[in-house]
Scaffold this motif. Structure first.
Motif, PDB file in Angstrom:
ATOM      1  N   VAL A 275      99.933  25.961 -15.027  1.00 31.98           N
ATOM      2  CA  VAL A 275     100.494  26.103 -13.697  1.00 31.98           C
ATOM      3  C   VAL A 275     100.818  24.757 -13.062  1.00 31.98           C
ATOM      4  O   VAL A 275     101.809  24.612 -12.324  1.00 31.98           O
ATOM      5  N   TRP A 276     100.033  23.721 -13.368  1.00 32.57           N
ATOM      6  CA  TRP A 276     100.294  22.417 -12.767  1.00 32.57           C
ATOM      7  C   TRP A 276     101.565  21.793 -13.327  1.00 32.57           C
ATOM      8  O   TRP A 276     102.323  21.152 -12.599  1.00 32.57           O
ATOM      9  N   LEU A 277     101.808  21.986 -14.629  1.00 33.43           N
ATOM     10  CA  LEU A 277     103.068  21.509 -15.208  1.00 33.43           C
ATOM     11  C   LEU A 277     104.254  22.275 -14.633  1.00 33.43           C
ATOM     12  O   LEU A 277     105.327  21.711 -14.407  1.00 33.43           O
ATOM     13  N   VAL A 278     104.046  23.559 -14.381  1.00 32.08           N
ATOM     14  CA  VAL A 278     105.103  24.361 -13.754  1.00 32.08           C
ATOM     15  C   VAL A 278     105.434  23.808 -12.375  1.00 32.08           C
ATOM     16  O   VAL A 278     106.612  23.646 -12.006  1.00 32.08           O
ATOM     17  N   LEU A 279     104.420  23.481 -11.589  1.00 36.79           N
ATOM     18  CA  LEU A 279     104.648  22.946 -10.250  1.00 36.79           C
ATOM     19  C   LEU A 279     105.352  21.597 -10.295  1.00 36.79           C
ATOM     20  O   LEU A 279     106.235  21.305  -9.475  1.00 36.79           O
ATOM     21  N   VAL A 280     104.996  20.755 -11.268  1.00 36.65           N
ATOM     22  CA  VAL A 280     105.670  19.466 -11.419  1.00 36.65           C
ATOM     23  C   VAL A 280     107.149  19.673 -11.749  1.00 36.65           C
ATOM     24  O   VAL A 280     108.037  19.016 -11.193  1.00 36.65           O
ATOM     25  N   CYS A 281     107.419  20.604 -12.663  1.00 40.44           N
ATOM     26  CA  CYS A 281     108.814  20.890 -13.023  1.00 40.44           C
ATOM     27  C   CYS A 281     109.608  21.384 -11.820  1.00 40.44           C
ATOM     28  O   CYS A 281     110.769  20.992 -11.610  1.00 40.44           O
ATOM     29  N   LEU A 282     109.006  22.236 -11.015  1.00 42.64           N
ATOM     30  CA  LEU A 282     109.700  22.737  -9.831  1.00 42.64           C
ATOM     31  C   LEU A 282     109.971  21.616  -8.828  1.00 42.64           C
ATOM     32  O   LEU A 282     111.018  21.602  -8.160  1.00 42.64           O
TER      33      LEU A 282
ATOM     34  N   ASP B 274     101.385  35.729 -11.245  1.00 39.86           N
ATOM     35  CA  ASP B 274     100.532  36.710 -11.928  1.00 39.86           C
ATOM     36  C   ASP B 274     100.452  36.400 -13.422  1.00 39.86           C
ATOM     37  O   ASP B 274      99.368  36.457 -14.019  1.00 39.86           O
ATOM     38  N   ASP B 275     101.591  36.066 -14.036  1.00 41.16           N
ATOM     39  CA  ASP B 275     101.651  35.806 -15.470  1.00 41.16           C
ATOM     40  C   ASP B 275     100.801  34.598 -15.854  1.00 41.16           C
ATOM     41  O   ASP B 275     100.206  34.562 -16.935  1.00 41.16           O
ATOM     42  N   LEU B 276     100.745  33.611 -14.962  1.00 38.37           N
ATOM     43  CA  LEU B 276      99.961  32.400 -15.237  1.00 38.37           C
ATOM     44  C   LEU B 276      98.503  32.552 -14.808  1.00 38.37           C
ATOM     45  O   LEU B 276      97.704  31.628 -14.999  1.00 38.37           O
ATOM     46  N   GLY B 277      98.159  33.702 -14.246  1.00 39.50           N
ATOM     47  CA  GLY B 277      96.790  33.917 -13.780  1.00 39.50           C
ATOM     48  C   GLY B 277      96.428  33.010 -12.627  1.00 39.50           C
ATOM     49  O   GLY B 277      95.286  32.559 -12.512  1.00 39.50           O
ATOM     50  N   ALA B 278      97.395  32.722 -11.760  1.00 44.49           N
ATOM     51  CA  ALA B 278      97.172  31.780 -10.660  1.00 44.49           C
ATOM     52  C   ALA B 278      97.823  32.316  -9.392  1.00 44.49           C
ATOM     53  O   ALA B 278      98.783  31.737  -8.876  1.00 44.49           O
ATOM     54  N   ASP B 279      97.303  33.419  -8.886  1.00 39.26           N
ATOM     55  CA  ASP B 279      97.862  33.997  -7.667  1.00 39.26           C
ATOM     56  C   ASP B 279      97.839  33.008  -6.507  1.00 39.26           C
ATOM     57  O   ASP B 279      98.711  33.050  -5.633  1.00 39.26           O
ATOM     58  N   TRP B 280      96.848  32.120  -6.502  1.00 40.61           N
ATOM     59  CA  TRP B 280      96.712  31.141  -5.425  1.00 40.61           C
ATOM     60  C   TRP B 280      97.885  30.163  -5.363  1.00 40.61           C
ATOM     61  O   TRP B 280      98.100  29.489  -4.348  1.00 40.61           O
ATOM     62  N   SER B 281      98.655  30.074  -6.453  1.00 38.79           N
ATOM     63  CA  SER B 281      99.705  29.055  -6.544  1.00 38.79           C
ATOM     64  C   SER B 281     101.050  29.508  -5.986  1.00 38.79           C
ATOM     65  O   SER B 281     102.009  28.728  -5.978  1.00 38.79           O
TER      66      SER B 281
END
Length: 453
Positions: free
Chosen positions: A323-330, A264-271
């Motif tokens: 959000v994409w950098l967040v996913l890479v970090c995860l 929600d915070d990143l505005g990417a509910d789809w993620s």
């Protein structure tokens, strides 16, 4: 007919093949194959429920604290039944424990299904089921983990751990990804239906396992036995290091419960589904290139380095706003966590005597389960205080600091060598004696037959 010679060691093909997972445990051991397939099935269904459950609590309450409270509800049953499950695994047939608890988990999944099918689903059954799952998992995991050290030879334990991790990652990737779509388009009841079906298949597979009776017939589950196991663990700095590093890493840097709020915070509910699956993608990549890990002897370095990478990557996931950098970090975090997990599993199975394996497996359950449960509570409470992203990145920084402190405090973990560590050498000799004991009667019978002829 002789097989073709392998490619030269210096060829690119040989180097590539050396990275692939070692499949020897799957090819050589029927019970390992059964458990591997059973886990593949049940993990998929379990992860479906793991994602659907917090999403349902979020929909019913809208509170990050209510979602994080799942960790608090699960904590006490996990501690109590994890320790008792370890003593039970040393006292009774481990196959029976695995079968009974797997059936119980299927019943709890059915309760979730019935509740989700109500016109107005209730909140309290979700917490009751979460506590029940925690209790049954605590009973089951010591039996499962201690069984691995019995059915897989000493030299194949790292390969078996890598294969088990690959199995887990498949469920962790496909389960959350599919669960997000299923919940969004078909509802929670459908997700729970899949979970019930997978447990039914899992029980049928467990019925085919060979019996695994205790080493000592007169052993009974008792507080004294649990204390005996705890004293052994406390006297081994290497084991203490594996437990402490993992608990610290998970307590400070396990923010999965607040992923719905991060999306929600990143505005990417789809993620959201991708967030839950990203760390497993990183683990899967490492697992698919894990062939080299079977040739490593310094598994303590795996534990420390992997946990540090996990913490740094989680800090990055909280810091970045893309959000994409967040996913890479995860994903990077998942690779670090798997590396640390391979080190822990190998050290445990290489050093712990068979007669204590169940009780120490119970302590292991606490080390890699209590941390995440407390981590969920920490993340949920801190997110309500500082905000979601700050709760994540600060936890990652604290993880790195705590791992560095523990590594300095317990240097024997860093210097662990499977070829020279006294416990590893003793356990290897024990396994060789067990193997010799199993083959000696057959050899004797053959000699008698030849003599009679």
């Amino acid at each position: 007919m002789t097989s073709a010679p392998p490619p030269a060691a210096s060829s690119p093909v040989a180097r590539l093949l050396a990275l692939l997972p070692d499949l020897t445990p799957l090819r050589s051991h029927a019970d390992f194959r059964l458990l591997w397939i059973q886990g593949l099935v049940t993990y998929f269904g379990s992860f479906m429920a793991l994602i659907a459950l917090p999403l349902q609590i979020k929909e019913l309450t809208g509170s990050p604290l209510a979602v994080g409270a799942m960790g608090a509800v699960e904590l006490v049953p996990l501690i109590v039944f994890g320790l008792y499950g370890g003593a039970l695994a040393d006292a009774v047939d481990r196959r029976k424990v695995i079968l009974a608890t797997e059936a119980g988990l299927g019943v709890l999944a059915l309760v979730l299904l019935v509740n989700a099918a109500l016109p107005s689903p209730l909140l309290w059954p979700l917490y009751v089921v979460a506590a029940g799952v925690s209790a049954l998992s605590g009973l089951q995991r010591p039996a499962l983990d201690s069984l691995m050290a019995r059915i897989v030879p000493h030299e194949q334990l790292t390969a078996a751990a890598a294969l088990n991790s690959l199995r887990w990652q498949f469920g962790a990737i496909t389960g959350p990804a599919v669960a997000g779509l299923v919940v969004a388009y078909a509802g929670h009841a459908t997700a729970y239906t899949v979970t019930v079906a997978t447990f039914a298949v899992s029980v049928l597979l467990c019925l085919r396992l060979a019996p695994a009776p205790p080493v000592r017939d007169n052993t009974k589950p008792s507080l004294r036995g649990i204390v005996e196991g705890a004293k052994y663990a406390w006297s081994r700095p290497v084991l203490l290091g594996t437990y402490a590093v993992d608990m610290a890493a998970m307590f400070f840097a396990f923010p999965n419960a607040i992923f719905p709020f991060l999306a929600d915070d990143l505005g990417a509910d789809w993620s959201l589904g991708l967030m839950y699956a990203a760390d497993s993608v990183g683990s899967l990549v490492l697992g698919l290139t894990s062939g080299w890990t079977s040739r490593v002897r310094r598994h303590g370095l795996f534990v420390v380095f992997g946990a540090a990478v996990w913490g740094l990557a989680i800090a990055g996931a909280g810091w970045f706003g893309n959000v994409w950098l967040v996913l890479v970090c995860l994903a990077v975090a998942g690779a670090g966590d798997m590396l640390s997990g391979l080190g822990r599993s190998t050290i445990w199975n290489q050093t712990i005597p068979e007669e204590l394996r169940g009780r120490l497996a119970g302590i292991e359950v606490l080390s890699y389960s209590v941390g995440p449960q407390l981590g969920q509570v920490r993340a949920g409470a801190m997110a309500g205080w500082t905000g979601t992203r700050a709760a994540i990145w600060s936890g990652g920084v604290a993880c790195v600091a705590s791992v560095a402190l523990l590594a300095a405090t317990l240097p024997k973990l860093l210097t662990y060598d499977s070829e020279t560590d006294e416990d590893a050498v003793r356990r290897r000799a024990q396994r060789e004696a067990e193997q010799a004991g199993r083959t000696e009667p057959a050899a004797g019978g053959a000699e008698a037959g030849a003599s009679g002829a």
